[in-house]
Design an enzyme around this catalytic site. Structure first.
Site, short mmCIF file in Angstrom:
data_model
loop_
_atom_site.label_atom_id
_atom_site.label_comp_id
_atom_site.label_asym_id
_atom_site.label_seq_id
_atom_site.Cartn_x
_atom_site.Cartn_y
_atom_site.Cartn_z
N SER A 1 38.92 41.43 42.04
CA SER A 1 38.56 41.90 40.70
C SER A 1 38.92 40.94 39.58
CB SER A 1 39.19 43.27 40.43
OG SER A 1 38.53 44.24 41.19
N LYS B 1 36.02 39.64 37.78
CA LYS B 1 35.28 40.47 36.81
C LYS B 1 35.38 39.90 35.38
CE LYS B 1 35.90 44.63 39.66
NZ LYS B 1 36.68 45.89 39.83
N TYR C 1 27.75 41.41 44.23
CA TYR C 1 29.11 41.79 43.77
C TYR C 1 30.16 41.48 44.84
CZ TYR C 1 32.93 45.07 42.78
OH TYR C 1 34.18 45.64 42.58
N TYR D 1 43.41 48.95 35.30
CA TYR D 1 42.94 50.31 35.61
C TYR D 1 43.89 51.37 35.04
CZ TYR D 1 40.90 47.04 38.89
OH TYR D 1 40.30 45.94 39.43
N VAL E 1 42.57 43.18 44.05
CA VAL E 1 43.23 43.72 45.25
C VAL E 1 43.59 42.64 46.28
CG1 VAL E 1 42.39 46.11 45.15
CG2 VAL E 1 41.04 44.38 46.35
N1 GLN Z 1 35.92 44.04 45.82
C1 GLN Z 1 36.89 45.04 45.48
C2 GLN Z 1 36.23 46.42 45.43
O1 GLN Z 1 35.15 46.51 44.97
C3 GLN Z 1 37.52 44.71 44.17
C4 GLN Z 1 38.50 45.76 43.71
C5 GLN Z 1 39.71 45.21 43.04
O2 GLN Z 1 40.06 44.05 43.20
N2 GLN Z 1 40.44 46.06 42.36
O3 GLN Z 1 36.78 47.38 45.85
#
Ligand code: GLN
Length: 303
Positions: free
Chosen positions: A64, A67, A191, A239, A257
């Protein structure tokens, strides 16, 4: 920057003494295989220094953290039109929550929760093929880092594709609300590959310099956009753990993550930390602790 290097070495030693390293992300099997007792920290300063400690040359899955780069690109393409499709408020829910999306008619709360990030990638993808969109994302990250040796790990992308039921649910729900321009499989394929970009902590700290703002860093985006991205990182970057992170660390940051976190000290530095074990919000447990220690030691805060 002797003081900074000494501080990073001290934090590295302290973090390694930890007993609880958190839990690696189990829902992506390729990430579940990563040994969790690893730690890296790297800082790229506005005046051009780069200091690091720990396993700062070890590649990890950005997940993420990508992003932030994707949002910078999407805003460059679509400008404020993007905000018709995704909001800018903290979610107070888990990054992969489904329930809020239905309540709010298919307009994700913000661009950093999964539903919002899927919309952002969908926007980048609109009107072209995944490999072109992915190439733009990877090129942007390489330009930001000043390093061509940054790639997508296809095994990680495939692993997530095979087990990404939650994200498929979100994407199909977005499509049912007419908030997806491309077929769900096509947007998600893009994605998942975006999330599977790998970098070292050193590369990530360098890649974050474009968010430090004037007078430092490569001028990839306008000052106004830099400020806005930082505002979103502060309020939504962790988050439902964003409030706790702001309280403890006090700088804009984005987690993934894979255990990476990119933090920005406006006007001063870009910081990357990595430790694969996560806390209950899905953010790096020891990465957060390391940033908390660094911010306190260096007297870094936006407040
Ligand atoms: N690719 C992961 C997902 O979509 C990214 C989530 C994250 O890093 N929080 O679940």
């Amino acid at each position: 920057m002797a003081d900074l290097q000494a501080e990073l070495d001290r934090i590295d030693a302290e973090i390694r003494a930890a007993e609880d390293w958190g839990e690696v992300a189990a829902y992506i099997p390729e990430l579940a295989r990563v040994p969790k007792r690893q730690f890296a920290i790297a800082v790229a300063t506005a005046d051009g220094a780069l200091c690091a400690a720990g396993e700062a040359g070890q590649s990890f899955s950005l997940q993420s953290v990508t992003k932030v780069f994707a949002l910078a690109i999407a805003l460059g393409r679509s400008g404020d039109q993007l905000w018709a499709r995704v909001g800018r408020e903290p979610s107070g829910s888990a990054f992969n929550s489904i329930i809020q999306l239905e309540h709010e008619g298919g307009r994700p709360r913000n661009p950093f929760i999964n539903a919002g990030a899927i919309v952002v990638t969908d926007e980048i993808l609109a009107g072209r093929e995944p490999r072109h969109a992915l190439s733009e994302i990877v090129q942007f990250v390489r330009a930001a880092a000043g390093d061509e040796d940054i790639h997508i790990n296809r095994a990680v992308a495939q692993s997530e594709t095979r087990h990404g039921h939650r994200n498929f649910s979100l994407a199909h729900f977005l499509a049912s609300c007419e908030n997806l321009k491309n077929p769900p499989e096509k947007t998600l394929g893009t994605y998942f590959h975006q999330c599977a970009i790998e970098m070292t902590a050193r590369q990530l700290a360098l890649a974050g310099r474009f968010l430090i703002g004037p007078p430092a860093g490569p001028r990839l985006i306008s000052t106004q956009r830099i400020r806005r991205l930082n505002a979103l990182m502060l309020t939504c970057g962790h988050y439902d753990g964003s409030g706790d992170f702001a309280y403890r660390v006090g700088i804009p940051a984005k987690s993934g993550v894979g255990g990476g976190i990119l933090g920005i000290v406006p006007g001063v530095a870009s910081v990357a930390v990595w430790s694969p074990g996560l806390n209950r919000y899905g953010n790096s447990k020891l990465g957060t602790e390391a940033l908390e220690r660094l911010a306190r030691a260096m007297d870094w805060s936006v407040f």
